[in-house]
Scaffold this motif. Structure first.
Motif, PDB file in Angstrom:
ATOM      1  N   ALA A  35       6.707  91.278  -3.380  1.00  0.00           N
ATOM      2  CA  ALA A  35       6.644  90.600  -2.083  1.00  0.00           C
ATOM      3  C   ALA A  35       7.272  89.217  -2.191  1.00  0.00           C
ATOM      4  CB  ALA A  35       5.195  90.480  -1.635  1.00  0.00           C
ATOM      5  N   ASN A  36       7.988  88.822  -1.159  1.00  0.00           N
ATOM      6  CA  ASN A  36       8.507  87.455  -1.039  1.00  0.00           C
ATOM      7  C   ASN A  36       7.504  86.685  -0.189  1.00  0.00           C
ATOM      8  OD1 ASN A  36      10.915  88.123  -2.406  1.00  0.00           O
ATOM      9  ND2 ASN A  36      11.748  88.956  -0.531  1.00  0.00           N
ATOM     10  N   LEU A  37       6.684  85.901  -0.829  1.00  0.00           N
ATOM     11  CA  LEU A  37       5.604  85.214  -0.136  1.00  0.00           C
ATOM     12  C   LEU A  37       6.118  83.917   0.492  1.00  0.00           C
ATOM     13  CD1 LEU A  37       2.841  85.818  -2.815  1.00  0.00           C
ATOM     14  CD2 LEU A  37       3.323  87.145  -0.756  1.00  0.00           C
ATOM     15  N   SER A  38       6.508  84.012   1.749  1.00  0.00           N
ATOM     16  CA  SER A  38       7.037  82.869   2.479  1.00  0.00           C
ATOM     17  C   SER A  38       5.896  81.962   2.932  1.00  0.00           C
ATOM     18  CB  SER A  38       7.795  83.335   3.720  1.00  0.00           C
ATOM     19  OG  SER A  38       8.813  84.228   3.361  1.00  0.00           O
ATOM     20  N   PRO A  39       6.039  80.670   2.734  1.00  0.00           N
ATOM     21  CA  PRO A  39       5.004  79.745   3.227  1.00  0.00           C
ATOM     22  C   PRO A  39       4.868  79.829   4.751  1.00  0.00           C
ATOM     23  CG  PRO A  39       6.470  78.631   1.701  1.00  0.00           C
ATOM     24  CD  PRO A  39       7.091  79.968   1.999  1.00  0.00           C
ATOM     25  N   TYR A  40       3.656  79.736   5.231  1.00  0.00           N
ATOM     26  CA  TYR A  40       3.367  79.696   6.665  1.00  0.00           C
ATOM     27  C   TYR A  40       2.193  78.735   6.870  1.00  0.00           C
ATOM     28  CZ  TYR A  40      -0.161  83.118   5.225  1.00  0.00           C
ATOM     29  OH  TYR A  40      -1.196  83.762   4.580  1.00  0.00           O
ATOM     30  N   ALA A  41       2.007  78.267   8.094  1.00  0.00           N
ATOM     31  CA  ALA A  41       0.936  77.324   8.403  1.00  0.00           C
ATOM     32  C   ALA A  41      -0.418  78.013   8.257  1.00  0.00           C
ATOM     33  CB  ALA A  41       1.115  76.781   9.810  1.00  0.00           C
ATOM     34  N   GLN A  42      -1.243  77.490   7.378  1.00  0.00           N
ATOM     35  CA  GLN A  42      -2.587  78.005   7.174  1.00  0.00           C
ATOM     36  C   GLN A  42      -3.601  76.989   7.703  1.00  0.00           C
ATOM     37  OE1 GLN A  42      -2.100  78.649   2.905  1.00  0.00           O
ATOM     38  NE2 GLN A  42      -2.106  80.858   3.241  1.00  0.00           N
ATOM     39  N   VAL A  43      -4.876  77.362   7.676  1.00  0.00           N
ATOM     40  CA  VAL A  43      -5.928  76.477   8.172  1.00  0.00           C
ATOM     41  C   VAL A  43      -5.904  75.149   7.411  1.00  0.00           C
ATOM     42  CG1 VAL A  43      -8.413  76.190   8.463  1.00  0.00           C
ATOM     43  CG2 VAL A  43      -7.343  78.406   8.937  1.00  0.00           C
ATOM     44  N   ASP A  44      -5.799  75.194   6.095  1.00  0.00           N
ATOM     45  CA  ASP A  44      -5.657  73.986   5.282  1.00  0.00           C
ATOM     46  C   ASP A  44      -4.165  73.676   5.207  1.00  0.00           C
ATOM     47  OD1 ASP A  44      -5.579  71.946   3.453  1.00  0.00           O
ATOM     48  OD2 ASP A  44      -6.424  73.091   1.792  1.00  0.00           O
TER      49      ASP A  44
END
Length: 76
Positions: A35-44
């Motif tokens: 998987a290419n784990l792309s950063p995304y806006a998370q709660v923290d």
């Protein structure tokens, strides 16, 4: 041979466990899914924490984001 299946895709973590040559001896093509784990806006929002769960992706990106992220991978 019973089902005619020739390809086996394993998670990339299995690269240290399984050898392509060993599978080839039995007529199988071994590949690895990464998987290419792309950063995304998370709660923290201070930092991105990858590989939490599909639930995190769903809660942060919605159904369309999950669909997009599920297509973001490489086969080795």
């Amino acid at each position: 041979d019973y089902l005619g299946i020739r390809d086996y895709i394993n998670p990339v973590g299995g690269m240290t466990l399984y050898g392509k040559d060993e599978f080839a001896e039995h007529g199988m093509n071994l590949m690895f899914h990464q998987a290419n784990l792309s950063p995304y806006a998370q709660v923290d929002s201070q930092r991105f924490c990858p590989a939490l769960s599909i639930v995190d992706v769903l809660m942060c990106l919605g159904v369309a984001g999950v669909s997009r992220e599920l297509k973001n991978f490489n086969i080795k």
